[in-house]
Write a protein that holds these residues in place. Structure first.
Motif, PDB file in Angstrom:
ATOM      1  N   LEU A  73       0.858  -1.193   0.000  1.00 48.91           N
ATOM      2  CA  LEU A  73       0.000   0.000   0.000  1.00 48.91           C
ATOM      3  C   LEU A  73       0.893   1.241   0.000  1.00 48.91           C
ATOM      4  O   LEU A  73       1.781   1.378   0.846  1.00 48.91           O
ATOM      5  CB  LEU A  73      -0.913   0.003   1.238  1.00 48.91           C
ATOM      6  CG  LEU A  73      -1.937   1.140   1.284  1.00 48.91           C
ATOM      7  CD1 LEU A  73      -2.980   0.981   0.182  1.00 48.91           C
ATOM      8  CD2 LEU A  73      -2.619   1.201   2.646  1.00 48.91           C
ATOM      9  N   TYR A  74       0.655   2.137  -0.976  1.00 46.78           N
ATOM     10  CA  TYR A  74       1.475   3.349  -1.090  1.00 46.78           C
ATOM     11  C   TYR A  74       0.634   4.587  -0.814  1.00 46.78           C
ATOM     12  O   TYR A  74      -0.559   4.624  -1.115  1.00 46.78           O
ATOM     13  CB  TYR A  74       2.060   3.470  -2.510  1.00 46.78           C
ATOM     14  CG  TYR A  74       3.206   2.521  -2.772  1.00 46.78           C
ATOM     15  CD1 TYR A  74       4.522   2.921  -2.550  1.00 46.78           C
ATOM     16  CD2 TYR A  74       2.966   1.230  -3.249  1.00 46.78           C
ATOM     17  CE1 TYR A  74       5.577   2.058  -2.785  1.00 46.78           C
ATOM     18  CE2 TYR A  74       4.017   0.365  -3.496  1.00 46.78           C
ATOM     19  CZ  TYR A  74       5.331   0.781  -3.259  1.00 46.78           C
ATOM     20  OH  TYR A  74       6.372  -0.062  -3.492  1.00 46.78           O
ATOM     21  N   GLN A  75       1.296   5.604  -0.242  1.00 47.51           N
ATOM     22  CA  GLN A  75       0.638   6.897  -0.040  1.00 47.51           C
ATOM     23  C   GLN A  75       1.207   7.864  -1.083  1.00 47.51           C
ATOM     24  O   GLN A  75       2.413   8.109  -1.118  1.00 47.51           O
ATOM     25  CB  GLN A  75       0.954   7.404   1.372  1.00 47.51           C
ATOM     26  CG  GLN A  75       0.305   8.726   1.692  1.00 47.51           C
ATOM     27  CD  GLN A  75       0.956   9.376   2.915  1.00 47.51           C
ATOM     28  OE1 GLN A  75       1.596  10.401   2.813  1.00 47.51           O
ATOM     29  NE2 GLN A  75       0.796   8.748   4.080  1.00 47.51           N
ATOM     30  N   LEU A  76       0.340   8.363  -1.965  1.00 53.78           N
ATOM     31  CA  LEU A  76       0.792   9.282  -3.018  1.00 53.78           C
ATOM     32  C   LEU A  76       0.332  10.702  -2.689  1.00 53.78           C
ATOM     33  O   LEU A  76      -0.856  10.946  -2.499  1.00 53.78           O
ATOM     34  CB  LEU A  76       0.205   8.876  -4.384  1.00 53.78           C
ATOM     35  CG  LEU A  76       0.367   7.419  -4.824  1.00 53.78           C
ATOM     36  CD1 LEU A  76      -0.276   7.209  -6.198  1.00 53.78           C
ATOM     37  CD2 LEU A  76       1.830   7.013  -4.867  1.00 53.78           C
ATOM     38  N   ASN A  77       1.286  11.630  -2.592  1.00 54.81           N
ATOM     39  CA  ASN A  77       0.948  13.042  -2.388  1.00 54.81           C
ATOM     40  C   ASN A  77       1.166  13.768  -3.714  1.00 54.81           C
ATOM     41  O   ASN A  77       2.301  13.973  -4.140  1.00 54.81           O
ATOM     42  CB  ASN A  77       1.822  13.664  -1.297  1.00 54.81           C
ATOM     43  CG  ASN A  77       1.499  13.086   0.063  1.00 54.81           C
ATOM     44  OD1 ASN A  77       0.326  12.999   0.434  1.00 54.81           O
ATOM     45  ND2 ASN A  77       2.502  12.668   0.805  1.00 54.81           N
ATOM     46  N   LEU A  78       0.069  14.140  -4.355  1.00 55.19           N
ATOM     47  CA  LEU A  78       0.112  14.695  -5.708  1.00 55.19           C
ATOM     48  C   LEU A  78      -0.088  16.203  -5.642  1.00 55.19           C
ATOM     49  O   LEU A  78      -0.937  16.684  -4.883  1.00 55.19           O
ATOM     50  CB  LEU A  78      -1.006  14.026  -6.505  1.00 55.19           C
ATOM     51  CG  LEU A  78      -1.476  14.505  -7.868  1.00 55.19           C
ATOM     52  CD1 LEU A  78      -2.231  13.357  -8.521  1.00 55.19           C
ATOM     53  CD2 LEU A  78      -2.405  15.705  -7.807  1.00 55.19           C
ATOM     54  N   MET A  79       0.694  16.964  -6.422  1.00 58.06           N
ATOM     55  CA  MET A  79       0.473  18.414  -6.519  1.00 58.06           C
ATOM     56  C   MET A  79       0.217  18.780  -7.977  1.00 58.06           C
ATOM     57  O   MET A  79       1.050  18.509  -8.844  1.00 58.06           O
ATOM     58  CB  MET A  79       1.683  19.185  -6.004  1.00 58.06           C
ATOM     59  CG  MET A  79       1.835  19.077  -4.514  1.00 58.06           C
ATOM     60  SD  MET A  79       2.975  20.276  -3.846  1.00 58.06           S
ATOM     61  CE  MET A  79       1.893  21.493  -3.165  1.00 58.06           C
ATOM     62  N   ASP A  80      -0.953  19.365  -8.238  1.00 59.97           N
ATOM     63  CA  ASP A  80      -1.298  19.826  -9.588  1.00 59.97           C
ATOM     64  C   ASP A  80      -0.855  21.286  -9.669  1.00 59.97           C
ATOM     65  O   ASP A  80      -1.231  22.096  -8.826  1.00 59.97           O
ATOM     66  CB  ASP A  80      -2.816  19.706  -9.789  1.00 59.97           C
ATOM     67  CG  ASP A  80      -3.245  20.191 -11.166  1.00 59.97           C
ATOM     68  OD1 ASP A  80      -2.393  20.181 -12.067  1.00 59.97           O
ATOM     69  OD2 ASP A  80      -4.412  20.578 -11.334  1.00 59.97           O
ATOM     70  N   THR A  81      -0.034  21.624 -10.673  1.00 65.03           N
ATOM     71  CA  THR A  81       0.533  22.980 -10.737  1.00 65.03           C
ATOM     72  C   THR A  81       0.001  23.756 -11.940  1.00 65.03           C
ATOM     73  O   THR A  81      -0.443  23.158 -12.906  1.00 65.03           O
ATOM     74  CB  THR A  81       2.070  22.917 -10.854  1.00 65.03           C
ATOM     75  OG1 THR A  81       2.390  22.283 -12.101  1.00 65.03           O
ATOM     76  CG2 THR A  81       2.695  22.138  -9.715  1.00 65.03           C
ATOM     77  N   PRO A  82       0.085  25.101 -11.900  1.00 61.27           N
ATOM     78  CA  PRO A  82      -0.343  25.888 -13.062  1.00 61.27           C
ATOM     79  C   PRO A  82       0.655  25.745 -14.211  1.00 61.27           C
ATOM     80  O   PRO A  82       1.807  25.372 -14.001  1.00 61.27           O
ATOM     81  CB  PRO A  82      -0.340  27.335 -12.537  1.00 61.27           C
ATOM     82  CG  PRO A  82      -0.182  27.247 -11.069  1.00 61.27           C
ATOM     83  CD  PRO A  82       0.483  25.945 -10.776  1.00 61.27           C
ATOM     84  N   GLY A  83       0.222  26.080 -15.441  1.00 63.34           N
ATOM     85  CA  GLY A  83       1.109  25.989 -16.601  1.00 63.34           C
ATOM     86  C   GLY A  83       1.535  27.347 -17.123  1.00 63.34           C
ATOM     87  O   GLY A  83       2.521  27.468 -17.810  1.00 63.34           O
TER      88      GLY A  83
END
Length: 600
Positions: A73-83
């Motif tokens: 089991l993995y914990q993914l911390n995702l950050m969506d950034t502006p372009g």
């Protein structure tokens, strides 16, 4: 509780409209972060403005749980950034909180200017980069060509790039496996003193200031007494938790994790972006290096349409600056527009978004002045001042020379539009530095004065290239040039808010354009009005707004012509007297329209 070696912190970076937010949607959906009923398109773009324009303005974070094929089991911390180039500061902060990046490239468009800029930022942060080719479901997709472009232009190996379609969900499971196998786990001692980075903060009317934080060492729990090192403030942690993307309380955040923190802070000045948070009792030995402060490139003054809204504008700017560390502001007053603020932005889109947010989120009616840049004015005695507002320019007698900021611009464009773009750059006093080809696309590198870019360069670029050109820039240096202050006079009175600094060779064209527009915008009076553009005491352009006239000869039926002449002469004298004492009120709508159409 997830083991540290099973945590992955990564950012999604790409050029505008290459599918970052849609990919984030698919990852959230696949990992079960939200139910199908709660899902909507661009779920992380929670600002109304973002959804309306289809762009990401604020970087957003979300924690996902993923069961890998090997059963872990993995914990993914995702950050969506502006372009967009104007929000590059958001990207730099997000990258500092992560160990890896997903580089998204559109399978139809290929590598664009912001793709390059964002990749270089990720490389500066020592990120492991996974190239992801998106939109493979489109008929125009050319995956092999794009892989070749990634290798030729960026110089990273694209042979094992992941091919996905964020819209249909094809390839998402391969991407998740690549994230857990190819990206590194965070490092950090659980038993060390707490060392956490303040990545972002915003104001919530219920919780006060909410802080987004990344824990590098140690752990943070509710009720801990925390010290903000740079702000020299001590606070009690009231709530800690994570975004899934809903706010979910968790009693503790450990080394390697990302989450939120609230301390019931009401004073905005106590949370500085890039600050280091540690325990009051057991402090860390050295603070994190934080972020380079952002340097505003474009300035404009904002005045409330209703003078009574000044305090409301000040509080609103404070709340926005908390959420957007690249916004700078200071008080200012103007003869024409009263009390307001001089604000600094990273670019024109940034300026537009801030003005829009102030009017929507805080219900403010604003009058903005013309955008300008910061000039360095050198006096005859060798001293230097920074000029933010053209109206404050000293007398030319005391000025030795003026320097203006120049930028290094990178433009990627299909070669059939190259001629038009070269013409545009030359017209804006640009100096060509490089021209290379990647397939059928040209990559132009130009030195340009920022003053020529802030008005409508981006719009012209898009219209000449039918929307296919992409543009990115970075500050280069200050250069001396023949710059003059152009004043606009209405009925002999200078109008502060319309003053601008222009290159002497273009002053006449700009002055004539401004006078012609004002002639159409200012309502007619009972007397003639002269609208002039002047450099110092020399008028370079003029338009005359004719007076409204009453027909004083209407009651004369025939008879002697001298009677009519006498009446007209009398009217002329009256008009002359009126003009001498008459005061021309320029309506606010005319100000806004004249400033918006900053360039022809």
């Amino acid at each position: 509780m997830t083991d540290q070696k099973n945590i992955r912190n990564f950012a999604i970076i790409a050029h505008i409209d290459h599918g970052k937010s849609t990919l984030a949607d698919r990852l959230i959906q696949t990992c079960g972060g939200l139910t199908d009923r709660e899902m909507k398109e661009q779920v992380l773009d929670n600002m109304e403005l973002e959804r309306e324009r289809g762009i990401t303005i604020k970087a957003q974070t979300v924690r996902l749980d993923y069961s890998a094929k090997d059963g872990s089991l993995y914990q993914l911390n995702l950050m969506d950034t502006p372009g967009h180039v104007d929000f590059a500061y958001e990207v730099s902060r997000s990258l500092a909180a992560c160990e890896g990046s997903l580089l998204i490239v559109d399978a139809t468009q290929g590598v664009e200017a912001q793709t390059l800029a964002n990749v270089y930022q990720a490389i500066d942060n020592d990120h492991e980069i996974i190239p992801v080719i998106n939109k493979i479901d489109l008929p125009a997709a050319d995956v092999d060509r794009v892989k070749q472009q990634i290798e030729d232009v960026i110089g990273i190996d694209a042979s094992d790039a992941i091919e996905v379609s964020a819209k249909t969900g094809v390839g998402i499971s391969d991407l998740l496996e690549a994230i857990v196998t190819r990206l590194p786990a965070p490092k950090g001692e659980l038993d060390a003193p707490l060392k956490a980075l303040l990545v972002d903060s915003w104001y919530d009317s219920y919780l006060g200031v909410v802080i987004l934080t990344r824990i590098f060492e140690g752990q943070m729990s509710e009720k801990d007494k925390l010290r903000f090192i740079n702000a020299k403030a001590i606070q009690d942690a009231e709530q800690v938790g994570v975004f899934t993307p809903k706010l979910v309380r968790s009693k503790t955040l450990k080394a390697g994790e990302m989450g939120y923190l609230t301390c019931g802070i009401k004073d905005i000045s106590e949370t500085n972006i890039g600050d280091t948070i540690t325990h009051e009792r057991n402090q860390c030995s050295a603070s994190l290096k934080g972020f380079k402060p952002s340097v505003p490139m474009v300035f404009c003054s904002l005045f409330p349409a209703d003078a009574n809204d000044y305090d409301k504008l000040r509080d609103s700017l404070g709340k926005l600056a908390l959420n957007d560390a690249s916004l700078h502001y200071e008080p200012e007053n103007s003869m024409a527009l009263g009390l307001g603020f001089r604000c600094g932005f990273l670019g024109l889109l940034h300026m537009e978004i801030i003005q829009e947010r102030l009017s929507r989120e805080f219900d403010l009616d604003l009058i903005p002045t013309a955008p300008s840049v910061v000039y360095h004015v050198y006096h005859n005695d060798g001293s230097r001042i920074e000029l933010y507002n053209p109206a404050d320019m000293p007398d030319p007698v005391y000025i030795d020379h003026i320097e203006e900021p120049w930028i290094k611009a990178t433009i990627l464009v299909p070669d059939e539009y190259l001629g038009g773009l070269l013409g545009l750059c030359e017209e804006r006093r640009g100096i060509q530095q490089n021209l290379t080809y990647v397939g059928n696309r040209a990559m132009l590198v130009y030195q340009l004065p920022l003053n020529e870019v802030v008005f409508d360069f981006y719009d012209r670029l898009k219209s000449i290239s039918r929307g296919y050109a992409s543009f990115d820039y970075e500050f280069s240096e200050y250069k001396e040039d023949d710059l003059v202050k152009m004043s606009i006079l209405v009925n002999g009175e200078p109008v502060d808010a319309l003053a601008m600094i222009v290159h002497r060779s273009q002053a006449e064209r700009r002055g004539r354009g401004m006078c012609e527009r004002l002639k159409d915008l200012i309502p007619r009076q009972m007397f003639k009005i002269a609208i002039q553009a002047a450099i110092g005491g020399k008028v370079i352009a003029r338009e005359t707004l004719s007076a409204m006239r009453k027909d004083v000869t209407a009651k004369c039926y025939g008879g002697d012509v001298s009677r009519k002449r006498k009446l007209l002469e009398k009217q002329k004298k009256g008009k002359k007297k009126m003009r001498q004492y008459g005061n021309v009120e320029i309506p606010q709508t005319a100000f806004i329209a004249a400033l918006k159409m900053g360039d022809d």
